[in-house]
Design an enzyme around this catalytic site. Sequence first.
Site, PDB file in Angstrom:
ATOM      1  CB  CYS A  84      34.930  39.610  -5.562  1.00 55.52           C
ATOM      2  SG  CYS A  84      35.816  41.177  -5.326  1.00 55.52           S
ATOM      3  CG  HIS A  98      35.678  39.476 -10.301  1.00 57.22           C
ATOM      4  ND1 HIS A  98      34.484  39.834  -9.709  1.00 57.22           N
ATOM      5  CD2 HIS A  98      36.645  40.149  -9.631  1.00 57.22           C
ATOM      6  CE1 HIS A  98      34.711  40.689  -8.729  1.00 57.22           C
ATOM      7  NE2 HIS A  98      36.011  40.893  -8.658  1.00 57.22           N
ATOM      8  CD  GLU A 137      32.145  38.004 -11.490  1.00 62.77           C
ATOM      9  OE1 GLU A 137      32.311  39.092 -10.918  1.00 62.77           O
ATOM     10  OE2 GLU A 137      32.774  36.969 -11.177  1.00 62.77           O
TER      11      GLU A 137
END
Length: 250
Positions: free
Chosen positions: A109, A212, A214
């Site tokens: 990001c 993303h 994560e």
Amino acid sequence: MNRPIMIGVTPLYDVQRDSIWMVPGYLEGIMEAGGVPVIFPLTNDTKQLRTLFDSVDGVLFTGGQDVDPEYYGEEMRICCGEICKQRDAMEEELLRLCRIKKKPVYGICRGIQFFNAVMGGTLYQHIPEELPEAVDHRMEPPYDRAVHTVTVDQDSLLYHILGKHIVDVNSYHHQGVKELAPALTASAWAPDGLIEAVEDRRHPFFLATQWHPEFFWEKDESSRRLFHAFVEACRKSRNTLVSFLGCDIL
């Protein structure tokens, strides 16, 4: 015994609380892939940064504040979000060291935006204002789900990792790559044409994604593949250095 694969992780910063913090998924994704994450302190002390850098096998550049528009020659507009000059300066030095020492780099990001700005590209300060026809890049929670697709260049490192031409991704950002930095190559695009991944093909492993993993790695195979590929690149880089030095890592 060889030491674990150590991954430096850049800290997120809370301006209001004057504190660093971390999204657990960055660390968990690294650990699931077999690495050991180490959160860096927020510091601009060059000597300390170099010591920290020398102790890890690669660096993950996390999300967070917007990049200071000074990096790409623009005035900060009202639509630009909060910036953190100290973090920008710290990450600029870490990126410089990674490029010199050829250590693996993965940006998420803010990471893709920071790489592009520091390396000579520009950013959209606010996508909804500058690209009104863009898809919705700022999803509502939960973030562990896909909201749009990206198209992956079949000649890219990213395609080699994911093995897919079309990938479903999550999305939570209001800025993005505008003019691509000369040293970078775009490797994925959203349906509206926005660049969603970049790589430096002169570097052994230099990758950044706008989405993303994560938040998504527990449910999504492609997100897990990204973490695994990064950790494996760090392992190979460390082993290559050990072979070159002709010694074992303590």
